[in-house]
Design an enzyme around this catalytic site. Structure first.
Site, mmCIF file in Angstrom:
data_model
loop_
_atom_site.group_PDB
_atom_site.id
_atom_site.type_symbol
_atom_site.label_atom_id
_atom_site.label_comp_id
_atom_site.label_asym_id
_atom_site.label_seq_id
_atom_site.Cartn_x
_atom_site.Cartn_y
_atom_site.Cartn_z
ATOM 1 N N GLY A 1 1.986 2.555 5.380
ATOM 2 C CA GLY A 1 3.079 1.678 5.825
ATOM 3 C C GLY A 1 3.671 2.140 7.149
ATOM 4 N N GLY B 1 0.843 -1.194 0.000
ATOM 5 C CA GLY B 1 0.000 0.000 0.000
ATOM 6 C C GLY B 1 0.875 1.239 0.000
ATOM 7 C CB CYS C 1 3.861 -0.010 -6.810
ATOM 8 S SG CYS C 1 4.118 -1.697 -7.357
ATOM 9 C CD GLU D 1 7.584 -5.061 -1.829
ATOM 10 O OE1 GLU D 1 7.829 -4.018 -2.478
ATOM 11 O OE2 GLU D 1 8.429 -5.949 -1.636
HETATM 12 P P1 NAD Z 1 -3.475 2.343 1.094
HETATM 13 O O1 NAD Z 1 -2.196 2.428 1.860
HETATM 14 O O2 NAD Z 1 -4.477 3.398 1.256
HETATM 15 O O3 NAD Z 1 -4.241 0.980 1.428
HETATM 16 C C1 NAD Z 1 -3.630 -0.291 1.285
HETATM 17 C C2 NAD Z 1 -4.330 -1.275 2.196
HETATM 18 O O4 NAD Z 1 -4.100 -0.905 3.561
HETATM 19 C C3 NAD Z 1 -5.848 -1.348 2.049
HETATM 20 O O5 NAD Z 1 -6.237 -2.714 2.143
HETATM 21 C C4 NAD Z 1 -6.347 -0.551 3.246
HETATM 22 O O6 NAD Z 1 -7.622 -0.961 3.677
HETATM 23 C C5 NAD Z 1 -5.315 -0.860 4.303
HETATM 24 N N1 NAD Z 1 -5.137 0.149 5.359
HETATM 25 C C6 NAD Z 1 -5.458 1.457 5.322
HETATM 26 N N2 NAD Z 1 -5.092 2.055 6.490
HETATM 27 C C7 NAD Z 1 -4.510 1.105 7.256
HETATM 28 C C8 NAD Z 1 -3.893 1.111 8.553
HETATM 29 N N3 NAD Z 1 -3.791 2.212 9.280
HETATM 30 N N4 NAD Z 1 -3.395 -0.053 9.019
HETATM 31 C C9 NAD Z 1 -3.454 -1.179 8.280
HETATM 32 N N5 NAD Z 1 -4.015 -1.238 7.045
HETATM 33 C C10 NAD Z 1 -4.539 -0.107 6.536
HETATM 34 O O7 NAD Z 1 -3.003 2.162 -0.410
HETATM 35 P P2 NAD Z 1 -3.928 2.114 -1.698
HETATM 36 O O8 NAD Z 1 -4.402 3.500 -1.958
HETATM 37 O O9 NAD Z 1 -4.886 0.996 -1.587
HETATM 38 O O10 NAD Z 1 -2.839 1.689 -2.800
HETATM 39 C C11 NAD Z 1 -2.033 2.610 -3.448
HETATM 40 C C12 NAD Z 1 -0.630 2.642 -2.883
HETATM 41 O O11 NAD Z 1 -0.089 1.327 -2.851
HETATM 42 C C13 NAD Z 1 0.331 3.450 -3.725
HETATM 43 O O12 NAD Z 1 1.152 4.262 -2.914
HETATM 44 C C14 NAD Z 1 1.196 2.393 -4.416
HETATM 45 O O13 NAD Z 1 2.463 2.827 -4.832
HETATM 46 C C15 NAD Z 1 1.246 1.341 -3.386
HETATM 47 N N6 NAD Z 1 1.552 0.043 -3.988
HETATM 48 C C16 NAD Z 1 2.787 -0.492 -3.782
HETATM 49 C C17 NAD Z 1 3.129 -1.694 -4.376
HETATM 50 C C18 NAD Z 1 4.482 -2.296 -4.152
HETATM 51 O O14 NAD Z 1 4.653 -3.472 -4.442
HETATM 52 N N7 NAD Z 1 5.448 -1.548 -3.663
HETATM 53 C C19 NAD Z 1 2.200 -2.357 -5.169
HETATM 54 C C20 NAD Z 1 0.945 -1.788 -5.366
HETATM 55 C C21 NAD Z 1 0.633 -0.583 -4.755
#
Ligand code: NAD
Length: 473
Positions: free
Chosen positions: A227, A222, A278, A244
Site C-alpha cells: 500500500g 493488499g 484481513c 484496504e
Molecule cells: P500484496 O500486497 O502482496 O499484493 C496485493 C496485490 O498487489 C496483488 O495483486 C499484487 O500483485 C499487487 N502488487 C504487489 N506489489 C505491487 C506494487 N508495488 N504496486 C502495485 N501493486 C502491487 O498482498 P497479498 O499478499 O496478496 O495479500 C495479503 C495482504 O492483503 C494482507 O496484509 C491482508 O491483511 C491484506 N488484505 C486486506 C484486506 C482489507 O480489506 N483490508 C482484505 C484482504 C487482504
C-alpha cells in the site's frame, strides 16, 4: 480440472493474449492448474485506452441502467457457480464449500450494491442562484486484488465502480488470476466493450498500474507494505486512492463471557479461510479467570478440524495459498519456538507436497514477540492472558494497524463500551464478520485510507461537482 483450459484477458470486450504466460499452481498439490497471460506495459496501455474510450458512454447511461447491469453480474456468477467454485478451489486452495460460499457472497454483494440509493444530485435553491451539487464518476478505475478472496474482493471493487459510472481495469493477484479471468470472459457479452477489462500479470504489473497516468483512481486491497508503494507511485497523476490494507485484529474475552458458547465463533473468527483474512482475529486477549477454559475449548476445536485438499471429504481448512506465504509462516513459527513459547496445538508442519500448515495456538507469548506484533496471515494465533480490562484495551491498541476488533462478554453493554475504545474501523460485540454491503469498512492507522462499502465507500468512486447558476431577474 483435467485438461487445462486456455485463459485470456478481457480488453475492449475481446479475448487478448500476451506474448508470455505464467503458471498458476494448485497449493494442495503444487501442480500446474493452468497458465495465465503475463501482461506487460503494452497490454496494460491497451486496457486503459479501452476503458477510457468506453467511459463517456457508460457515465452517460442512467443510473438505473447501470444498476441492472450490476445485477446481471450477480446472475452470471450464480449461473456459473459450480465451474467458478471449482476453479477457485483449485487455484486458491479453499475447500469447495467455502469456494461456493465465496461465489454466492460475490453475487449477493452485486445485488446489495445495485440497490443503493445514491445521493448523485442535490439542488439548493435561493433567490439569487440555483446550485446543483453532483457526484460524477472519476473516469477509469484500476483495481488491484489479493489472493485470499479473489472473487469477493474483485466484486467489492467492480460493483461500486461500475454503478457510479466508472470503467474498470481489474488485476487479480498473480497467485489467483484464473477465476477472475474467467469472470471477465463470462461478462464479455453482458457489459459494453471496454467497461470491464481484466488483465493478469506477474509482480511487475501492479506497479505499472499504480504509476499509469491514464488511471484516475486506484482501489487497492493488499498488504500495508505494498500500500505504501502504491501510494508513492500514485502521486504521478494525483490518483484518488482507496487502500484496504493489513490488520492485526485483537479480540478481547471478558471474565463474564460464556466460553463454551463463544469458542466456535472465536475459532472460526480466527481461522476461517486458513486465517488468510484481513479481519481475522490475530491476537486473542483472554481474561485470566477464563483463559484455561478458552485455551482448552480452542485446542479441542483445532484438533477436530480437518486440514487437507479442498475437494477431500470433511476438510474444513485447505492449504496456505502460496509458497511465499507458507515459508513466511514457517519462519514465524520457528521464531516463536526460538523465543521459548509453548504451543497448545500445532507447531509441526507436515512433510510432503502442498502447503499444509497445522492450526497452531501459542500459549501466552510475550507482547514483544513477532507472532504478536506482526500480521501472520495464516493459522497461528497467540492467546494472551490479561488481568485488567484497561490493560487489555491498551495492549490491543498498541499496534500500527487499526482494521478490526471484537469484544466478547456476558454483559453486552459493558462489552460495547470496551469495543468503542478499540482503535479500529470495524468492531464487533459478541459476534464477528457480519459484513454487509451497507456497512462501511475503513482501515484506521496503517490499515488503510478511505472506505470500502456503505454509501461512503461507493461515493469514493465519485467526485463532487458544483454547478451554480445565476437566476434570471
Ligand atoms: P500484496 O500486497 O502482496 O499484493 C496485493 C496485490 O498487489 C496483488 O495483486 C499484487 O500483485 C499487487 N502488487 C504487489 N506489489 C505491487 C506494487 N508495488 N504496486 C502495485 N501493486 C502491487 O498482498 P497479498 O499478499 O496478496 O495479500 C495479503 C495482504 O492483503 C494482507 O496484509 C491482508 O491483511 C491484506 N488484505 C486486506 C484486506 C482489507 O480489506 N483490508 C482484505 C484482504 C487482504
Amino acid at each position: 480440472m483435467e485438461t487445462p483450459i486456455e485463459f485470456s484477458m478481457t480488453i475492449d470486450g475481446k479475448a487478448v493474449h500476451a506474448p508470455r504466460r505464467f503458471d498458476v499452481l494448485d497449493p494442495a498439490t503444487e501442480s500446474v492448474v493452468a497458465s495465465a497471460p503475463d501482461a506487460g506495459a503494452e497490454q496494460l496501455d491497451e486496457a486503459v485506452a479501452s476503458a477510457r474510450r468506453a467511459a463517456p458512454a457508460w457515465a452517460a447511461l442512467p443510473l438505473e441502467s447501470r444498476r441492472q447491469l450490476v445485477v446481471r453480474i450477480s446472475e452470471v456468477l450464480l449461473s456459473n457457480q459450480e465451474m467458478l467454485a471449482e476453479l477457485l478451489m483449485r487455484e486458491q486452495g479453499k475447500p469447495i464449500a467455502a469456494a461456493r460460499q465465496e461465489v454466492q457472497a460475490a453475487a449477493h454483494w452485486c445485488v446489495e450494491m445495485a440497490g443503493f440509493d445514491l445521493p448523485m444530485e442535490e439542488t439548493i435553491e435561493s433567490a439569487e442562484e440555483r446550485v446543483r451539487v453532483l457526484r460524477v464518476p472519476l473516469g477509469v478505475v484500476g483495481s488491484i486484488v489479493p489472493w485470499n478472496f479473489p472473487v469477493v474482493l474483485a466484486v467489492w471493487k467492480a460493483a461500486p465502480a461500475l454503478l457510479t459510472g466508472n470503467t474498470l481495469v481489474l488485476k487479480p493477484s498473480p497467485f489467483t488470476p484464473l477465476t477472475t479471468l474467467k469472470l471477465g470472459e463470462l461478462l464479455r457479452d453482458v457489459l459494453p466493450p471496454g467497461v470491464l477489462n481484466v488483465v493478469s500479470g506477474g509482480d511487475a504489473l501492479g506497479p505499472l498500474m499504480s504509476a499509469h497516468p491514464g488511471i484516475d483512481k486506484l482501489s487497492f486491497t493488499g498488504s500495508t507494505q505494498t500500500g505504501r508503494a502504491v501510494m508513492a507511485s500514485a502521486a504521478v497523476n494525483l490518483k484518488r486512492l482507496t487502500l484496504e490494507l493489513g490488520g492485526n485484529d485483537a479480540a478481547i474475552v471478558l471474565p463474564d463471557a460464556d466460553v463454551d458458547a463463544i469458542a466456535p465463533a472465536i475459532f472460526w473468527g480466527a481461522f476461517y479461510n486458513n486465517a488468510q483474512f484481513c479481519l481475522a482475529i490475530k491476537r486473542l486477549y483472554v481474561h485470566e479467570d477464563v483463559y484455561d477454559r478458552m485455551a482448552q475449548a480452542l485446542a479441542e476445536l483445532a484438533r477436530t478440524t480437518r486440514v487437507g485438499p479442498g475437494d477431500a471429504e470433511g476438510v474444513l481448512l485447505g492449504p496456505v495459498q502460496n509458497r511465499r506465504q507458507f515459508e513466511r509462516l514457517k519462519n514465524l513459527l520457528e521464531d516463536t519456538r526460538s523465543q521459548g513459547c509453548r504451543f497448545l496445538t500445532g507447531g509441526e508442519v507436515p512433510e510432503g507436497k502442498g502447503y499444509f500448515f497445522p492450526v497452531t495456538l501459542v500459549d501466552n507469548p510475550p507482547d514483544t514477540t513477532r507472532v504478536v506484533r506482526e500480521e501472520p496471515f495464516g493459522p497461528i494465533l497467540p492467546l494472551l492472558k490479561f488481568r485488567d480490562v484497561e490493560e487489555a484495551i491498551a495492549r490491543a491498541n498498541d499496534s500500527e494497524y487499526g482494521l478490526g476488533g471484537s469484544v466478547w462478554g456476558g454483559d453486552a453493554e459493558a462489552a460495547a463500551k470496551v469495543a468503542l475504545r478499540l482503535q479500529a474501523g470495524t468492531v464487533w460485540v459478541n459476534q464477528i464478520h457480519t459484513l454487509k454491503a451497507g456497512k462501511p469498512m475503513a482501515g484506521h492507522k496503517q490499515s488503510g485510507i478511505g472506505v470500502e462499502n456503505g454509501v461512503d465507500g461507493v461515493l469514493e468512486y465519485t467526485v463532487t461537482k458544483t454547478v451554480s447558476s445565476k437566476r434570471a431577474h
